[in-house]
Design a protein around this motif. Structure first.
Motif, PDB file in Angstrom:
ATOM      1  N   PHE A 166       0.835  -1.200   0.000  1.00 51.50           N
ATOM      2  CA  PHE A 166       0.000   0.000   0.000  1.00 51.50           C
ATOM      3  C   PHE A 166       0.871   1.253   0.000  1.00 51.50           C
ATOM      4  O   PHE A 166       1.835   1.357   0.756  1.00 51.50           O
ATOM      5  N   TYR A 167       0.498   2.220  -0.853  1.00 51.88           N
ATOM      6  CA  TYR A 167       1.193   3.509  -0.915  1.00 51.88           C
ATOM      7  C   TYR A 167       0.157   4.633  -0.851  1.00 51.88           C
ATOM      8  O   TYR A 167      -0.925   4.527  -1.418  1.00 51.88           O
ATOM      9  N   TYR A 168       0.539   5.720  -0.167  1.00 48.10           N
ATOM     10  CA  TYR A 168      -0.355   6.872  -0.097  1.00 48.10           C
ATOM     11  C   TYR A 168      -0.354   7.676  -1.386  1.00 48.10           C
ATOM     12  O   TYR A 168      -1.294   8.424  -1.675  1.00 48.10           O
ATOM     13  N   LYS A 169       0.701   7.558  -2.172  1.00 48.57           N
ATOM     14  CA  LYS A 169       0.764   8.204  -3.479  1.00 48.57           C
ATOM     15  C   LYS A 169       1.514   7.280  -4.431  1.00 48.57           C
ATOM     16  O   LYS A 169       2.294   6.419  -3.987  1.00 48.57           O
ATOM     17  N   PRO A 170       1.302   7.414  -5.736  1.00 45.77           N
ATOM     18  CA  PRO A 170       1.939   6.506  -6.692  1.00 45.77           C
ATOM     19  C   PRO A 170       3.469   6.534  -6.560  1.00 45.77           C
ATOM     20  O   PRO A 170       4.065   7.613  -6.517  1.00 45.77           O
ATOM     21  N   PRO A 171       4.098   5.376  -6.485  1.00 41.94           N
ATOM     22  CA  PRO A 171       5.559   5.335  -6.379  1.00 41.94           C
ATOM     23  C   PRO A 171       6.236   5.663  -7.711  1.00 41.94           C
ATOM     24  O   PRO A 171       5.676   5.418  -8.779  1.00 41.94           O
ATOM     25  N   GLY A 172       7.435   6.219  -7.638  1.00 38.44           N
ATOM     26  CA  GLY A 172       8.189   6.493  -8.856  1.00 38.44           C
ATOM     27  C   GLY A 172       7.837   7.822  -9.496  1.00 38.44           C
ATOM     28  O   GLY A 172       6.924   8.532  -9.052  1.00 38.44           O
ATOM     29  N   ALA A 173       8.541   8.135 -10.550  1.00 40.31           N
ATOM     30  CA  ALA A 173       8.381   9.429 -11.220  1.00 40.31           C
ATOM     31  C   ALA A 173       7.406   9.390 -12.396  1.00 40.31           C
ATOM     32  O   ALA A 173       7.056  10.432 -12.942  1.00 40.31           O
ATOM     33  N   TYR A 174       6.969   8.205 -12.773  1.00 39.10           N
ATOM     34  CA  TYR A 174       6.129   8.081 -13.957  1.00 39.10           C
ATOM     35  C   TYR A 174       4.651   7.883 -13.581  1.00 39.10           C
ATOM     36  O   TYR A 174       4.326   7.381 -12.502  1.00 39.10           O
ATOM     37  N   LYS A 175       3.779   8.280 -14.511  1.00 39.35           N
ATOM     38  CA  LYS A 175       2.343   8.104 -14.303  1.00 39.35           C
ATOM     39  C   LYS A 175       2.022   6.620 -14.207  1.00 39.35           C
ATOM     40  O   LYS A 175       2.535   5.807 -14.974  1.00 39.35           O
ATOM     41  N   ARG A 176       1.152   6.283 -13.270  1.00 42.12           N
ATOM     42  CA  ARG A 176       0.778   4.886 -13.089  1.00 42.12           C
ATOM     43  C   ARG A 176      -0.715   4.719 -13.392  1.00 42.12           C
ATOM     44  O   ARG A 176      -1.517   5.638 -13.204  1.00 42.12           O
ATOM     45  N   VAL A 177      -1.076   3.534 -13.888  1.00 45.41           N
ATOM     46  CA  VAL A 177      -2.452   3.229 -14.278  1.00 45.41           C
ATOM     47  C   VAL A 177      -2.914   1.984 -13.537  1.00 45.41           C
ATOM     48  O   VAL A 177      -2.165   1.005 -13.440  1.00 45.41           O
ATOM     49  N   CYS A 178      -4.131   2.020 -13.011  1.00 44.14           N
ATOM     50  CA  CYS A 178      -4.693   0.847 -12.331  1.00 44.14           C
ATOM     51  C   CYS A 178      -4.924  -0.254 -13.367  1.00 44.14           C
ATOM     52  O   CYS A 178      -5.558  -0.025 -14.403  1.00 44.14           O
ATOM     53  N   ASP A 179      -4.415  -1.444 -13.099  1.00 42.23           N
ATOM     54  CA  ASP A 179      -4.539  -2.548 -14.049  1.00 42.23           C
ATOM     55  C   ASP A 179      -5.931  -3.160 -14.052  1.00 42.23           C
ATOM     56  O   ASP A 179      -6.246  -3.960 -14.930  1.00 42.23           O
ATOM     57  N   ALA A 180      -6.767  -2.781 -13.112  1.00 39.91           N
ATOM     58  CA  ALA A 180      -8.138  -3.286 -13.095  1.00 39.91           C
ATOM     59  C   ALA A 180      -9.059  -2.420 -13.947  1.00 39.91           C
ATOM     60  O   ALA A 180      -9.750  -2.914 -14.830  1.00 39.91           O
ATOM     61  N   CYS A 181      -9.060  -1.103 -13.676  1.00 39.20           N
ATOM     62  CA  CYS A 181      -9.994  -0.209 -14.363  1.00 39.20           C
ATOM     63  C   CYS A 181      -9.335   0.646 -15.438  1.00 39.20           C
ATOM     64  O   CYS A 181     -10.036   1.378 -16.155  1.00 39.20           O
ATOM     65  N   ARG A 182      -8.013   0.584 -15.565  1.00 42.79           N
ATOM     66  CA  ARG A 182      -7.257   1.316 -16.577  1.00 42.79           C
ATOM     67  C   ARG A 182      -7.358   2.830 -16.413  1.00 42.79           C
ATOM     68  O   ARG A 182      -7.133   3.588 -17.354  1.00 42.79           O
ATOM     69  N   LYS A 183      -7.673   3.292 -15.202  1.00 41.88           N
ATOM     70  CA  LYS A 183      -7.724   4.716 -14.912  1.00 41.88           C
ATOM     71  C   LYS A 183      -6.414   5.153 -14.253  1.00 41.88           C
ATOM     72  O   LYS A 183      -5.746   4.372 -13.584  1.00 41.88           O
ATOM     73  N   ASP A 184      -6.074   6.428 -14.435  1.00 43.35           N
ATOM     74  CA  ASP A 184      -4.854   6.955 -13.827  1.00 43.35           C
ATOM     75  C   ASP A 184      -4.896   6.833 -12.311  1.00 43.35           C
ATOM     76  O   ASP A 184      -5.960   7.005 -11.689  1.00 43.35           O
ATOM     77  N   VAL A 185      -3.758   6.559 -11.731  1.00 39.05           N
ATOM     78  CA  VAL A 185      -3.632   6.512 -10.269  1.00 39.05           C
ATOM     79  C   VAL A 185      -3.289   7.917  -9.786  1.00 39.05           C
ATOM     80  O   VAL A 185      -2.284   8.494 -10.203  1.00 39.05           O
ATOM     81  N   GLN A 186      -4.123   8.458  -8.900  1.00 43.81           N
ATOM     82  CA  GLN A 186      -3.928   9.821  -8.413  1.00 43.81           C
ATOM     83  C   GLN A 186      -3.758   9.906  -6.903  1.00 43.81           C
ATOM     84  O   GLN A 186      -3.567  11.002  -6.362  1.00 43.81           O
ATOM     85  N   GLY A 187      -3.841   8.777  -6.221  1.00 47.66           N
ATOM     86  CA  GLY A 187      -3.724   8.792  -4.768  1.00 47.66           C
ATOM     87  C   GLY A 187      -3.376   7.420  -4.235  1.00 47.66           C
ATOM     88  O   GLY A 187      -2.457   6.770  -4.737  1.00 47.66           O
TER      89      GLY A 187
END
Length: 245
Positions: free
Chosen positions: A72-93
């Motif tokens: 679990f992370y409070y914000k997306p790890p790393g410097a690149y945009k991450r996408v949820c593999d379930a719903c394909r929406k951007d991870v923002q939190g």
């Protein structure tokens, strides 16, 4: 599992969050995704968390990714945009991330039930990949979906989320004009959007469209309940009644 009525959450350390129930849609300040039903709230700061986000464990496993350990992370790890593999929406939190494999899951997506039981005898199963076209977008595409037990009806998790966003955008633009209850308008607007898609999918076959609409409405009722983070009988019943109008 014991549910605390109020507690201090690390993401909001200044005030206690209190458990409450709402039938009005809200935006979770943890994962930045939509919610309804049970949530933890700070009235002072206008801060809301899905119950799932507020109670998220430090690590989870998922049957779709047997080699993964999601942290679990409070914000997306790393410097690149991450996408949820379930719903394909951007991870923002808030997010669950597997460092080894690179997969990401929103907390609510990670908690989607593998099986949804419907009182109308239509059960739906969560699938990692589609074997047939989604009845909303007409494509297979990426991301998870729910399929009916008869394997004739499919809905992407991402498509259901898009339907919610489209409905809410209209509501927030018009709510000051008509004064209608947000929940009432939003849920009632989902059915026509899907019905139009099904009419195009089954051109000239009225009986087939009717049966598909009944099945898809049944699917929407229980899938929306799960996606919004509160798959309870109360929410499902409300959605079902409004979608059937």
């Amino acid at each position: 599992m014991k549910i605390d009525k109020e507690f201090i959450h690390p993401s909001h350390p200044n005030h206690k969050l209190k458990l409450e129930y709402t039938e009005t849609p809200f935006c979770c300040d943890g994962c930045r995704e939509a919610g309804i039903g049970l949530k933890y709230r700070c009235d002072i700061c206008d801060f809301d968390l899905h119950k799932v986000c507020a109670m998220a464990p430090n690590s989870i496993a998922h049957s779709f990714y047997k080699k993964c350990e999601f942290r679990f992370y409070y914000k997306p790890p790393g410097a690149y945009k991450r996408v949820c593999d379930a719903c394909r929406k951007d991870v923002q939190g808030f997010i669950y991330h597997c460092t080894r494999c690179g997969f990401d899951l929103h907390p609510c997506c990670a908690n989607l039930p593998l099986r949804l039981d419907d009182s109308e005898q239509h059960n739906f199963y969560l699938c990692e990949k589609l074997s047939s076209a989604c009845h909303r977008c007409g494509n297979k595409g990426l991301g998870w979906s729910y399929r009916s037990e008869c394997k004739n009806y499919y809905l992407h998790v991402s498509c259901v989320k898009e339907m919610l966003v489209e409905s809410w955008q209209t509501i927030y633009l018009n709510q000051n004009k008509n004064g209608k209850h947000i929940r009432e308008v939003q849920m009632g607007m989902l059915a026509p959007s899907l019905k139009g898609t099904l009419q195009n999918h089954h051109k000239g076959r009225v009986g087939k469209v009717r049966r598909c609409c009944q099945m898809a409405t049944s699917a929407l009722r229980i899938i929306i309940s799960a996606i919004l983070g509160d798959p309870t009988a109360i929410i499902a019943a409300v959605i079902g009644a409004l979608l059937s109008k």
